[in-house]
Design a protein around this motif. Structure first.
Motif, PDB file in Angstrom:
ATOM      1  N   LEU A 132      31.432  57.747  46.181  1.00 23.61           N
ATOM      2  CA  LEU A 132      32.462  58.451  45.421  1.00 23.61           C
ATOM      3  C   LEU A 132      33.245  57.470  44.550  1.00 23.61           C
ATOM      4  CD1 LEU A 132      34.228  60.880  44.722  1.00 23.61           C
ATOM      5  CD2 LEU A 132      35.540  60.438  46.800  1.00 23.61           C
ATOM      6  N   GLU A 133      33.621  56.331  45.100  1.00 22.09           N
ATOM      7  CA  GLU A 133      34.364  55.365  44.295  1.00 22.09           C
ATOM      8  C   GLU A 133      33.521  54.855  43.134  1.00 22.09           C
ATOM      9  OE1 GLU A 133      36.608  51.046  44.804  1.00 22.09           O
ATOM     10  OE2 GLU A 133      36.268  52.334  46.545  1.00 22.09           O
ATOM     11  N   ALA A 134      32.256  54.566  43.397  1.00 20.33           N
ATOM     12  CA  ALA A 134      31.384  54.110  42.313  1.00 20.33           C
ATOM     13  C   ALA A 134      31.240  55.178  41.241  1.00 20.33           C
ATOM     14  CB  ALA A 134      30.014  53.720  42.882  1.00 20.33           C
ATOM     15  N   TYR A 135      31.173  56.440  41.648  1.00 20.47           N
ATOM     16  CA  TYR A 135      31.052  57.542  40.683  1.00 20.47           C
ATOM     17  C   TYR A 135      32.319  57.613  39.820  1.00 20.47           C
ATOM     18  CZ  TYR A 135      30.371  62.286  38.900  1.00 20.47           C
ATOM     19  OH  TYR A 135      30.226  63.389  38.088  1.00 20.47           O
ATOM     20  N   LEU A 136      33.468  57.536  40.443  1.00 23.64           N
ATOM     21  CA  LEU A 136      34.723  57.632  39.688  1.00 23.64           C
ATOM     22  C   LEU A 136      34.866  56.464  38.718  1.00 23.64           C
ATOM     23  CD1 LEU A 136      37.155  58.755  42.541  1.00 23.64           C
ATOM     24  CD2 LEU A 136      36.185  60.165  40.722  1.00 23.64           C
ATOM     25  N   LEU A 137      34.498  55.260  39.156  1.00 20.69           N
ATOM     26  CA  LEU A 137      34.623  54.108  38.269  1.00 20.69           C
ATOM     27  C   LEU A 137      33.652  54.200  37.095  1.00 20.69           C
ATOM     28  CD1 LEU A 137      34.962  51.159  40.841  1.00 20.69           C
ATOM     29  CD2 LEU A 137      36.769  52.433  39.695  1.00 20.69           C
ATOM     30  N   HIS A 138      32.453  54.706  37.363  1.00 23.25           N
ATOM     31  CA  HIS A 138      31.456  54.793  36.290  1.00 23.25           C
ATOM     32  C   HIS A 138      31.873  55.803  35.235  1.00 23.25           C
ATOM     33  CE1 HIS A 138      27.613  54.915  34.251  1.00 23.25           C
ATOM     34  NE2 HIS A 138      27.560  56.226  34.437  1.00 23.25           N
ATOM     35  N   HIS A 139      32.252  56.983  35.674  1.00 21.80           N
ATOM     36  CA  HIS A 139      32.592  58.026  34.711  1.00 21.80           C
ATOM     37  C   HIS A 139      33.994  57.842  34.127  1.00 21.80           C
ATOM     38  CE1 HIS A 139      29.048  60.618  35.188  1.00 21.80           C
ATOM     39  NE2 HIS A 139      29.033  60.166  36.441  1.00 21.80           N
ATOM     40  N   GLY A 140      34.832  57.073  34.812  1.00 22.74           N
ATOM     41  CA  GLY A 140      36.142  56.770  34.247  1.00 22.74           C
ATOM     42  C   GLY A 140      36.118  55.603  33.288  1.00 22.74           C
ATOM     43  N   LYS A 141      34.937  54.934  33.177  1.00 25.72           N
ATOM     44  CA  LYS A 141      34.759  53.810  32.267  1.00 25.72           C
ATOM     45  C   LYS A 141      35.761  52.695  32.557  1.00 25.72           C
ATOM     46  CE  LYS A 141      32.862  56.678  28.531  1.00 25.72           C
ATOM     47  NZ  LYS A 141      32.961  57.075  27.122  1.00 25.72           N
ATOM     48  N   VAL A 142      35.904  52.399  33.835  1.00 27.67           N
ATOM     49  CA  VAL A 142      36.770  51.318  34.283  1.00 27.67           C
ATOM     50  C   VAL A 142      35.968  50.436  35.217  1.00 27.67           C
ATOM     51  CG1 VAL A 142      38.907  52.631  34.017  1.00 27.67           C
ATOM     52  CG2 VAL A 142      37.664  52.729  36.176  1.00 27.67           C
ATOM     53  N   ARG A 143      36.503  49.266  35.510  1.00 32.22           N
ATOM     54  CA  ARG A 143      35.760  48.299  36.316  1.00 32.22           C
ATOM     55  C   ARG A 143      36.198  48.257  37.768  1.00 32.22           C
ATOM     56  NH1 ARG A 143      36.637  42.806  33.852  1.00 32.22           N
ATOM     57  NH2 ARG A 143      38.746  43.632  33.703  1.00 32.22           N
ATOM     58  N   HIS A 144      37.421  48.659  38.057  1.00 31.98           N
ATOM     59  CA  HIS A 144      37.899  48.557  39.433  1.00 31.98           C
ATOM     60  C   HIS A 144      38.859  49.702  39.715  1.00 31.98           C
ATOM     61  CE1 HIS A 144      41.333  46.764  37.391  1.00 31.98           C
ATOM     62  NE2 HIS A 144      40.524  45.861  36.897  1.00 31.98           N
ATOM     63  N   TRP A 145      39.138  49.871  40.998  1.00 34.99           N
ATOM     64  CA  TRP A 145      39.892  51.038  41.431  1.00 34.99           C
ATOM     65  C   TRP A 145      41.325  51.026  40.912  1.00 34.99           C
ATOM     66  CZ3 TRP A 145      39.402  55.724  42.873  1.00 34.99           C
ATOM     67  CH2 TRP A 145      40.469  56.387  43.493  1.00 34.99           C
ATOM     68  N   SER A 146      41.951  49.862  40.859  1.00 29.07           N
ATOM     69  CA  SER A 146      43.344  49.801  40.394  1.00 29.07           C
ATOM     70  C   SER A 146      43.480  50.335  38.979  1.00 29.07           C
ATOM     71  CB  SER A 146      43.852  48.354  40.473  1.00 29.07           C
ATOM     72  OG  SER A 146      43.802  47.871  41.790  1.00 29.07           O
ATOM     73  N   GLU A 147      42.503  50.043  38.132  1.00 34.11           N
ATOM     74  CA  GLU A 147      42.558  50.534  36.758  1.00 34.11           C
ATOM     75  C   GLU A 147      42.338  52.044  36.712  1.00 34.11           C
ATOM     76  OE1 GLU A 147      40.557  49.447  32.400  1.00 34.11           O
ATOM     77  OE2 GLU A 147      39.906  48.437  34.228  1.00 34.11           O
TER      78      GLU A 147
ATOM     79  N   ALA B 142      42.936  44.790  42.526  1.00 32.69           N
ATOM     80  CA  ALA B 142      42.488  43.964  41.405  1.00 32.69           C
ATOM     81  C   ALA B 142      43.535  42.909  41.098  1.00 32.69           C
ATOM     82  CB  ALA B 142      42.254  44.835  40.174  1.00 32.69           C
ATOM     83  N   PRO B 143      43.124  41.699  40.723  1.00 34.14           N
ATOM     84  CA  PRO B 143      44.101  40.664  40.362  1.00 34.14           C
ATOM     85  C   PRO B 143      45.002  41.129  39.231  1.00 34.14           C
ATOM     86  CG  PRO B 143      41.915  39.714  40.611  1.00 34.14           C
ATOM     87  CD  PRO B 143      41.738  41.205  40.678  1.00 34.14           C
ATOM     88  N   GLY B 144      46.301  40.959  39.428  1.00 27.24           N
ATOM     89  CA  GLY B 144      47.279  41.366  38.432  1.00 27.24           C
ATOM     90  C   GLY B 144      47.752  42.788  38.542  1.00 27.24           C
ATOM     91  N   SER B 145      47.157  43.597  39.428  1.00 34.31           N
ATOM     92  CA  SER B 145      47.536  45.011  39.492  1.00 34.31           C
ATOM     93  C   SER B 145      48.959  45.196  40.012  1.00 34.31           C
ATOM     94  CB  SER B 145      46.549  45.781  40.372  1.00 34.31           C
ATOM     95  OG  SER B 145      46.509  45.238  41.679  1.00 34.31           O
ATOM     96  N   VAL B 146      49.379  44.403  40.980  1.00 34.20           N
ATOM     97  CA  VAL B 146      50.740  44.534  41.501  1.00 34.20           C
ATOM     98  C   VAL B 146      51.748  44.050  40.472  1.00 34.20           C
ATOM     99  CG1 VAL B 146      52.294  43.867  43.366  1.00 34.20           C
ATOM    100  CG2 VAL B 146      49.895  44.327  43.865  1.00 34.20           C
ATOM    101  N   SER B 147      51.407  42.997  39.728  1.00 33.56           N
ATOM    102  CA  SER B 147      52.304  42.536  38.665  1.00 33.56           C
ATOM    103  C   SER B 147      52.426  43.587  37.572  1.00 33.56           C
ATOM    104  CB  SER B 147      51.782  41.219  38.078  1.00 33.56           C
ATOM    105  OG  SER B 147      51.748  40.200  39.056  1.00 33.56           O
ATOM    106  N   ILE B 148      51.321  44.236  37.217  1.00 38.04           N
ATOM    107  CA  ILE B 148      51.377  45.308  36.218  1.00 38.04           C
ATOM    108  C   ILE B 148      52.195  46.478  36.741  1.00 38.04           C
ATOM    109  CG2 ILE B 148      49.958  47.018  35.010  1.00 38.04           C
ATOM    110  CD1 ILE B 148      47.786  44.901  34.791  1.00 38.04           C
ATOM    111  N   ALA B 149      52.056  46.779  38.027  1.00 33.00           N
ATOM    112  CA  ALA B 149      52.850  47.865  38.607  1.00 33.00           C
ATOM    113  C   ALA B 149      54.340  47.535  38.550  1.00 33.00           C
ATOM    114  CB  ALA B 149      52.413  48.109  40.048  1.00 33.00           C
ATOM    115  N   ALA B 150      54.700  46.282  38.804  1.00 31.89           N
ATOM    116  CA  ALA B 150      56.111  45.898  38.725  1.00 31.89           C
ATOM    117  C   ALA B 150      56.639  46.035  37.297  1.00 31.89           C
ATOM    118  CB  ALA B 150      56.281  44.467  39.221  1.00 31.89           C
ATOM    119  N   ALA B 151      55.834  45.618  36.313  1.00 29.50           N
ATOM    120  CA  ALA B 151      56.262  45.767  34.928  1.00 29.50           C
ATOM    121  C   ALA B 151      56.370  47.235  34.531  1.00 29.50           C
ATOM    122  CB  ALA B 151      55.281  45.040  34.003  1.00 29.50           C
TER     123      ALA B 151
END
Length: 944
Positions: free
Chosen positions: A209-224, A346-355
């Motif tokens: 399911l996660e691989a399906y969501l990432l593929h069709h969402g055109k993203v590389r990782h779950w945080s994105e 994903a690296p930087g995801s928590v920093s992006i969330a803080a911003a």
């Protein structure tokens, strides 16, 4: 509010989803059951009298919704999904700079496998999280009670599989290639190997399911994916829409997961545990459920356990008692990268969330809740702003899901000013870090960000699009700077924020350390490395700081306290010292020391005792503990205790694996006591006598065993020969050693050479016979290939018999002279590696002896003849009258020294006149001439 009313509100959505499933799958059975079940889960969660607030860990949307709901509802009781035994620590958050982690730590286990220890559980807290907003509201609002209802930290490990403890954090890394850009270093390791506990682990537990969501969402990782499809749409949603969407997502992930797994059972047990605790609190406190708020992960909000809801008639969950493990609690510093590493983000995801959180708070004009320690002038409630009136009664639930799911994507235009600022700033950072970036690169990053957003069906570029564009346009193929561009983007968008635990929230040991190091005059709470200079002669008061620093050097990681100048060894203390201190950077390690004791001396004493009492303790480890106790602690009682334990461990050993370490350490300790004490301690004498008997017993077996190395046998013989005088004076019998050598029958060439050296030391093998045996080996073509092994044994024999150094130089010289090249050349690397790895302390002996033997100048080499090859006549006569007895004359002229030695030895005094030389020396000369071997052997020993 009743369940039928809620069900009726979602009836149209249920029918719509069922029809869609039938049209899509051809049958409404499987897919329709899942979709209608999701709607039922939403019905059930929103129809509960106790308001359930679903959240996702470190989600700005959850934090915004929490702030809005707390100001609107102002609940009197907040039930929070967090380990219940961590509650006393939450008040200490006032003294910290976020992010920090609440920690439970246990080093002495009871009821858990010993190889699990030490156990550690952490719950990180950031400002952009719903749980922090709830904690701050409860602690800063009078009359509000905060109740943690999740299982205790003890139950976290009770419910773990017995094979190994598992983490609640889910996957260790996210999919895609983004993991290569992860921050590796001290910031990402602040949590160590602790088990992470988070509120709202909202991530698919079905890999497909996660691989399906990432593929069709055109993203590389779950945080994105989460940021694009959940986080941003919910940031501006109202309370009802937020709750319904979060429960729907939790129900989706709950239903699409593998069944029959241990984690599924643990999740359901956690839900039963939390509902049982909430029922118990409501029954004892008498509070109205409408005045309460239950904050939990969206995954648990869609629970279907029988204890769910206050109207359930199921029995309470049986909570097992805690084990006898003693848990210590405290706060440790954390960081964004540490949270990302531990929870697989994903690296930087928590920093992006803080911003994102900071920007959303400013855009919506909200006043988030903050504890006193984290408040600033910009975060205070605006003057004149009246608090929102409490709203306890909720109106009828209306269907917000249908509108949310059917709504088109947000078509907000591009924020050119924000994106332009990012592009200019990233070029500036890149140039500072060695990249050849220019204005053209800033324009390229801008256009590429817009292009990537369009390719990914986004109305506006996200920070992830911007980071990808910056890597593409600036980094190119190489990374010439200290940081890569992705890391620079993380710094630009918020950076890896590091938390710090305040002085008042530190355990007593950490505060004691900082207080005792105050005379150094350094700001030790800073994360920079600071240099401390100690003049112990000019400032004697700094001696206590030096003692403390050496103890911390032993207990903390190497980079926390590092000596630059000075040393502390047995019998030696420096008069000047220089240290590099990074206690602020290693605050977690210092705090965890506080879980083990009140002072560092107590912790060190406990660790030394554990080191010698553990199941894998050895005599060598016990001797090392004795050395540490002498160097670092002024406690003769502890030294005697550790030394007595070393004697017991040596007597119980059945192998000689640690013999080299034992020999080195016991020699050092004996030298220390002989230099500082008039007598040896009782344990030291017992160790020598026990070791003498022990190694005599093991020698015949060890020297014949194939798994025993030559170095270990040499160490055994070194112990026996070097300690022989002391052992015999303490009552040992020399016949033990003679019998052990007589019973030894090695087969390996190196061990045979060792045995010959031992026999020579005992007087059983004269040097002439030893030389003859080596000559015989060199003359035997069958034994010649193995001669280097014999020579290696002789080199190791310098450990027990250092007097063999001239013979070893002689034998090695003969080997170099007579061995053929096919044997000599392959052996040379082995000889060099052996001397370097196993006998570095033996090389000086060989070098000094070689310096005495070989000529010192090149012109002398032509006429130089080795001493062992000097011509000597077998019928050489000895003139006994030649020496004229000079020694006897000297001693008779100065009898005081001899009288003093005789008095020490207990010999009777009195001098006799020197006898006259015999008139007839013919008989003595005839005897010596008739047996020239003896005279030749003595002459060889004396190098005559």
């Amino acid at each position: 509010m009743t369940a039928p009313t809620v069900a009726g509100a979602f009836g149209a959505l249920r029918e719509q989803l069922t029809d869609a499933a039938a049209a899509f799958a051809g049958s409404p059975d499987a897919l329709g059951a899942i979709l209608s079940g999701m709607v039922e889960d939403v019905d059930r969660a929103l129809g509960e009298r106790l308001e359930i607030f679903p959240v996702c860990h470190h989600s700005p949307a959850s934090a915004l919704a929490m702030v809005r709901r707390l100001r609107a509802k102002q609940p009197r009781v907040i039930y929070l999904e967090l380990c219940e035994d961590l509650q006393p620590l939450l008040g200490e958050l006032r003294n910290c700079r976020l992010p920090v982690a609440v920690q439970a730590f246990a080093s002495e286990l009871s009821g858990f496998p010993a190889d699990w220890g030490p156990l550690s559980v952490v719950a990180p807290v950031t400002e952009a999280s719903a749980e922090y907003q709830a904690i701050a509201y409860a602690l800063e609002t009078p009359g509000v009670e905060l109740v943690l209802v999740d299982r205790s930290t003890d139950h976290v490990f009770q419910w773990s599989p017995r094979e190994q403890p598992i983490s609640d954090a889910g996957p260790t890394a996210e999919g895609g290639d983004v993991g290569t850009a992860a921050v590796t270093g001290e910031e990402s390791a602040l949590h160590g190997d602790a088990v992470g506990v988070e509120i709202g682990d909202l991530r698919p537990r079905f890999a497909e399911l996660e691989a399906y969501l990432l593929h069709h969402g055109k993203v590389r990782h779950w945080s994105e994916w989460w940021d694009q499809y959940i986080e941003r749409p919910l940031a501006d949603a109202d309370h009802d829409t937020y709750r319904q969407v979060m429960v729907l997502i939790g129900s989706l992930f709950r239903r699409l997961r593998p069944t029959g797994s241990d984690r599924l059972d643990r999740d359901e047990d956690r839900e039963r545990y939390m509902w049982t605790r909430m029922r118990q609190h409501l029954a004892t406190s008498g509070v109205d459920p409408t005045d309460c708020l239950y904050v939990c992960g969206a995954f648990h909000a869609a629970s279907r356990v029988e204890q769910f809801g206050l109207g359930s008639t199921a029995d309470d969950f049986e909570i097992t008692p805690r084990t006898g493990t003693r848990w210590r609690y405290g706060l440790i510093p954390s960081s964004h990268s540490a949270i990302e590493t531990q929870f697989g983000l994903a690296p930087g995801s928590v920093s992006i969330a803080a911003a994102t959180w900071t920007k959303a708070v400013s855009r919506h004009g909200l006043s988030p809740y903050r504890l006193d320690g984290q408040r600033t002038s910009t975060t205070q409630r605006r003057r004149g702003q009246a608090p929102t009136a409490p709203s306890h009664a909720a109106g009828p639930v209306s269907d917000r899901l249908t509108g949310f799911l059917a709504a088109p994507p947000d078509l907000n235009g591009l924020d050119e000013a924000e994106l332009r600022g990012w592009c200019v700033d990233i070029v500036r950072l890149a140039r500072r870090n060695g990249y050849l970036a220019s204005t053209a690169d800033a324009i390229a990053v801008f256009e590429t960000s817009v292009l990537l957003a369009g390719l990914r069906n986004r109305a506006r570029p996200t920070p992830y699009d911007f980071a990808d564009a910056a890597v593409t346009c600036i980094e190119k193929d190489v990374v010439p700077g200290r940081r890569d561009v992705r890391r620079l983007c993380e710094i630009l968008l918020g950076g890896d924020r590091l938390g710090q635990v305040g002085y008042d929230a530190l355990p007593p040991l950490a505060r004691d350390v900082l207080d005792r190091l105050q005379p150094l005059g350094l700001a030790l709470e800073k994360r920079t490395v600071q240099r401390a200079l100690l003049d112990l002669t000019g400032q004697p008061e700094l001696a206590r700081c030096s003692d403390l620093l050496w103890i911390l050097r032993h207990l903390l990681p190497p980079d926390a306290v590092r000596p630059i100048m000075g040393e502390r060894r047995l019998g030696h203390r420096s008069i000047q010292e220089s240290w590099d201190l990074a206690l602020g950077r290693n605050q977690r390690a210092l705090i965890e020391l506080g879980y083990e004791g009140v002072t560092v001396e107590q912790v060190l004493e406990q660790r030394l005792r554990r080191a010698v009492r553990g199941p894998d303790a050895t005599a060598a480890a016990a001797l090392a503990a004795v050395e540490d106790a002498i160097r670092l602690l002024d406690s003769p009682r502890l030294v005697d205790e550790l030394g007595a334990r070393a004697v017991d461990l040596l007597a119980a050993e059945r192998t000689v694996d640690d013999a080299p370490d034992v020999l080195r350490r016991v020699r050092r300790l004996l030298a220390h006591y002989r230099a500082t004490s008039p007598t040896l301690p009782a344990w030291c004498e017992a160790f020598v006598t026990t070791g003498y008997a022990h190694y005599c017993t093991l020698l015949p077996t060890a020297i014949a065993a194939e798994e025993t190395e030559v170095r270990q046998v040499a160490a055994m013989l070194g112990f026996l020969f070097s300690m022989e005088g002391l052992a015999l004076s303490l009552g040992c019998d020399r016949s033990q050693l003679e019998l052990a050598v007589a019973q030894a029958h090695p087969t390996a060439p190196a061990k045979v050479a060792l045995l010959w050296a031992g026999q020579h030391q005992l007087g059983l093998l004269p040097l002439a016979e030893l030389r003859a045996r080596c000559a015989e080996l060199l003359g035997n073509p069958l034994v010649l290939p193995a001669f280097p092994q014999y020579l290696a044994g002789f080199v190791h024999a310098l450990e027990p018999v250092p007097g063999l150094a001239p013979f070893v130089v002689e034998t090695m010289s003969n080997a170099f002279a007579r061995l053929p090249d096919p044997v000599l050349l392959p052996w040379l690397p082995t000889l060099i590696s052996t001397l370097r790895d196993q006998g570095p302390e033996l090389v000086p002996l060989l070098v000094r002896e070689a310096g005495r033997t070989f000529p010192t100048a090149l012109p002398e080499l032509d006429s130089w003849v080795p001493p062992w090859m000097a011509p000597s006549s077998p019928a050489r006569t000895v003139d006994v009258a030649a020496p004229q007895r000079p020694v006897g004359v000297l001693l008779a002229a100065h009898p005081e020294a001899v009288d003093a030695v005789a008095a020490l030895l207990g010999c009777p005094g009195g001098w006799q006149p020197l006898p006259d030389p015999p008139a007839d020396r013919s008989a003595l000369s005839a005897l010596l001439n008739g047996h020239p071997e003896t005279a030749a052997a003595v002459a060889a020993l004396l190098a005559v």
